[in-house]
Motif scaffolding. Sequence first.
Motif, mmCIF file in Angstrom:
data_model
loop_
_atom_site.group_PDB
_atom_site.id
_atom_site.type_symbol
_atom_site.label_atom_id
_atom_site.label_comp_id
_atom_site.label_asym_id
_atom_site.label_seq_id
_atom_site.Cartn_x
_atom_site.Cartn_y
_atom_site.Cartn_z
ATOM 1 N N ALA A 450 0.813 -1.177 -0.234
ATOM 2 C CA ALA A 450 0.175 0.099 -0.061
ATOM 3 C C ALA A 450 0.939 1.313 -0.069
ATOM 4 O O ALA A 450 0.682 2.302 -0.802
ATOM 5 N N LEU A 451 1.999 0.961 0.926
ATOM 6 C CA LEU A 451 2.796 2.344 0.844
ATOM 7 C C LEU A 451 3.705 2.564 -0.270
ATOM 8 O O LEU A 451 3.650 3.762 -0.966
ATOM 9 N N VAL A 452 3.994 1.437 -1.107
ATOM 10 C CA VAL A 452 4.617 1.620 -2.421
ATOM 11 C C VAL A 452 3.695 2.234 -3.466
ATOM 12 O O VAL A 452 3.990 3.244 -4.203
ATOM 13 N N ASP A 453 2.468 1.591 -3.332
ATOM 14 C CA ASP A 453 1.702 2.271 -4.421
ATOM 15 C C ASP A 453 1.319 3.858 -4.243
ATOM 16 O O ASP A 453 1.364 4.412 -5.021
ATOM 17 N N GLU A 454 1.138 4.263 -2.938
ATOM 18 C CA GLU A 454 0.877 5.478 -2.546
ATOM 19 C C GLU A 454 2.244 6.302 -3.184
ATOM 20 O O GLU A 454 2.052 7.488 -3.670
ATOM 21 N N VAL A 455 3.394 5.972 -2.918
ATOM 22 C CA VAL A 455 4.480 6.702 -3.325
ATOM 23 C C VAL A 455 4.707 6.541 -4.939
ATOM 24 O O VAL A 455 5.034 7.575 -5.428
ATOM 25 N N LEU A 456 4.478 5.486 -5.643
ATOM 26 C CA LEU A 456 4.588 5.566 -6.995
ATOM 27 C C LEU A 456 3.395 6.701 -7.557
ATOM 28 O O LEU A 456 3.813 7.318 -8.756
ATOM 29 N N THR A 457 2.272 6.536 -7.075
ATOM 30 C CA THR A 457 1.259 7.621 -7.803
ATOM 31 C C THR A 457 1.778 8.879 -7.355
ATOM 32 O O THR A 457 1.611 9.812 -8.327
ATOM 33 N N ASN A 475 16.751 4.741 -6.003
ATOM 34 C CA ASN A 475 16.933 4.867 -4.670
ATOM 35 C C ASN A 475 16.157 6.179 -4.069
ATOM 36 O O ASN A 475 15.609 6.136 -2.767
ATOM 37 N N ALA A 476 15.780 6.912 -4.910
ATOM 38 C CA ALA A 476 14.988 8.112 -4.384
ATOM 39 C C ALA A 476 13.650 7.462 -4.070
ATOM 40 O O ALA A 476 12.829 7.987 -2.999
ATOM 41 N N LEU A 477 12.909 6.735 -4.870
ATOM 42 C CA LEU A 477 11.502 6.070 -4.530
ATOM 43 C C LEU A 477 11.713 5.158 -3.263
ATOM 44 O O LEU A 477 10.783 5.144 -2.443
ATOM 45 N N VAL A 478 12.772 4.392 -3.090
ATOM 46 C CA VAL A 478 12.880 3.664 -1.780
ATOM 47 C C VAL A 478 13.129 4.735 -0.622
ATOM 48 O O VAL A 478 12.369 4.540 0.458
ATOM 49 N N GLY A 479 13.560 5.707 -0.676
ATOM 50 C CA GLY A 479 13.831 6.801 0.017
ATOM 51 C C GLY A 479 12.395 7.158 0.560
ATOM 52 O O GLY A 479 12.114 7.418 1.966
ATOM 53 N N GLN A 480 11.485 7.502 -0.429
ATOM 54 C CA GLN A 480 10.179 8.220 -0.227
ATOM 55 C C GLN A 480 9.389 7.058 0.596
ATOM 56 O O GLN A 480 8.767 7.425 1.359
ATOM 57 N N VAL A 481 9.468 5.811 0.327
ATOM 58 C CA VAL A 481 8.846 4.848 0.790
ATOM 59 C C VAL A 481 9.129 4.655 2.446
ATOM 60 O O VAL A 481 8.406 4.722 3.205
ATOM 61 N N LYS A 483 10.370 7.183 4.174
ATOM 62 C CA LYS A 483 9.757 8.392 4.764
ATOM 63 C C LYS A 483 8.144 8.147 5.138
ATOM 64 O O LYS A 483 8.055 8.487 6.386
ATOM 65 N N VAL A 484 7.343 7.750 4.289
ATOM 66 C CA VAL A 484 6.163 7.600 4.583
ATOM 67 C C VAL A 484 6.000 6.646 5.655
ATOM 68 O O VAL A 484 5.073 6.674 6.499
ATOM 69 N N ALA A 485 6.771 5.580 5.735
ATOM 70 C CA ALA A 485 6.706 4.470 6.707
ATOM 71 C C ALA A 485 7.424 4.863 8.037
ATOM 72 O O ALA A 485 7.554 4.223 9.047
ATOM 73 N N LYS A 486 7.986 6.183 8.130
ATOM 74 C CA LYS A 486 8.710 6.838 9.220
ATOM 75 C C LYS A 486 9.874 5.701 9.539
ATOM 76 O O LYS A 486 10.102 5.474 10.713
ATOM 77 N N GLY A 487 10.532 5.231 8.509
ATOM 78 C CA GLY A 487 11.825 4.593 8.765
ATOM 79 C C GLY A 487 11.615 2.957 9.150
ATOM 80 O O GLY A 487 12.430 2.305 9.399
ATOM 81 N N LYS A 488 10.161 2.702 9.372
ATOM 82 C CA LYS A 488 10.016 1.332 10.124
ATOM 83 C C LYS A 488 9.599 0.264 8.921
ATOM 84 O O LYS A 488 9.282 -0.853 9.365
ATOM 85 N N ALA A 489 9.558 0.510 7.376
ATOM 86 C CA ALA A 489 9.341 -0.356 6.568
ATOM 87 C C ALA A 489 10.535 -1.404 6.609
ATOM 88 O O ALA A 489 11.662 -0.829 6.401
ATOM 89 N N ASN A 490 10.400 -2.522 6.437
ATOM 90 C CA ASN A 490 11.630 -3.598 6.277
ATOM 91 C C ASN A 490 11.938 -3.227 4.742
ATOM 92 O O ASN A 490 11.512 -3.490 3.823
ATOM 93 N N PRO A 491 13.397 -2.653 4.832
ATOM 94 C CA PRO A 491 14.253 -2.312 3.588
ATOM 95 C C PRO A 491 14.186 -3.249 2.382
ATOM 96 O O PRO A 491 13.881 -2.977 1.416
ATOM 97 N N GLN A 492 14.430 -4.540 2.851
ATOM 98 C CA GLN A 492 14.460 -5.609 1.824
ATOM 99 C C GLN A 492 13.148 -5.573 1.124
ATOM 100 O O GLN A 492 13.131 -5.616 -0.184
#
Length: 504
Positions: A450-457, A475-481, A483-492
């Motif tokens: 859901a977060l990824v979709d939000e960022v892509l849009t 990398n910019a997109l990873v950074g955005q995700v 950010k919206v996850a407040k650093g708590k999304a599993n990066p992998q």
Amino acid sequence: MTQWEVVIGIETHAQLATVSKIFSGASTAFGAEPNTQACAVDLALPGVLPVLNRKAVDCAIRFGLAIGARVAEKSVFERKNYFYPDLPKGYQISQFELPVVQGGSLTVQVGSGDKTYEKTINLTRAHLEEDAGKSLHEDFHGKSGIDLNRAGTPLLEIVTEPDMRSSDEAVAYARALHALVRWIGICDGNMQEGSFRCDANVSVRPKGQAEFGTRREIKNLNSFRFLKEAIDYEVHWQINEIEEGRKIRQATVLFDPDSGETRMMRSKEDAHDYRYFPDPDLLPLVISSEWIGEVKEDMWELPNDRKSRFEREYGLSSYDASLLNTNYDIGNYFEGVVLHALVSGERIGTELSKLAANWVINEVSAKMNQEGDGHPMWKFGVSSETLGHLLRRMREGVIGAKTAKELFTEFWEEARANNYAHHGGHPGKVDELVETRGLKQISDTGAIEALVDEVLTANPGNVAEFKAGKEKAFNALVGQVMKVAKGKANPQQVNELLKKKLAG
Ligand code: ADP
Ligand code: MG
């Protein structure tokens, strides 16, 4: 242009960690009022007799075993005769022809980073002797005073072969020896108080020449930095002398840390100047194999044995293994971290070992270094159990690396605020804070999607750039995700999902 080769041999005086002196019952404690810890033997009053302290011999045996030397079955105490105000007897009791420890070697890691190499330094001997007193040049109505508290303190003088070829090798050796004497518990290693002092014998010769050049001996270097600076200056000075057509004369010199220069103290004395002869007041020192056996029983794993074991059992590089063995406590700490980082049912593997090693080498050592040299190594701000548990939760995917680092720092600061009276945090606290502060990493695929979709849009520009071949946009997109996850999304997972979506 002549290519010069540097040749260095080091003599070290290590003060042995005994409670009383080598030939008397007076205390060896540092810092007492002058002349309150010198008894009749230390003052050389008439009629007194020296009695050898068995504990000092234990230390010498321990050292001999640690460096793979021969411990002499019979060694002899001799009188080294010279006149100096701080030497009340007019001679120092030392060992000359038959020292207690003979031969042996120390293998050290030279340099840092990926330019390191191992070098084996051979030792000539180590012998027992007594220290002299100290002249005090403070204001004594314009006169100097003598403090005999240190007279009779047991020393082990450790002499190397002229095996070192640079100041870096000399420092690597001195550091390894310093770590070793503390590791085996024979010397506190306190360099400011003079418990560990090095003399560096330095000569130069044209590369390829078989004979050694004439050496000069730099006395009493009491820090590793001074050791390096003094040798570098001396080498430079000697080469310059020779190139300008002068001869090097054997001499004893002093290093002045303020000017960074060495200067002549006296021309070199030879052994015969000291009129050595066996001390008639002392019997030869006889060490039985039973005695050696008893000392051996009492010794724990040695640094180089442990280093090899770390390479073998944990799959660590030689360099990492040596960093984890700069002292006894840090290696114990590392092993504790690994055990507590194990996820149930898991066996120790290389991935875990490297992770634990990196944390101990980078995070823990950095915090220890901040506290300076005086900070006792066992005063870790965070216990190995707590750090292990943090790593375990991270490896389980419960928390991210960033959270782990933040909690680690917070715990450490808590310990520091308490002057390291106890550790900061504990394993239970890790789980409690993760719960109450909502630090759990988001590992639920649906939530991340859901977060990824939000960022892509929201970032069509980045998406277009990526499709046009710009790797950086990813990398910019990873950074955005993140950010919206407040650093708590599993990066992998974020990476994988983004890749999948962008490919689709
Ligand atoms: P002394 O007891 O008079 O100081 P030693 O012969 O026992 O002399 O040597 C003392 C130290 O000097 C040893 O560590 C030895 O390895 C080192 N040494 C001897 N010759 C040289 C040389 N030419 N260059 C550098 N070091 C040397
Ligand atoms: Mg000497």
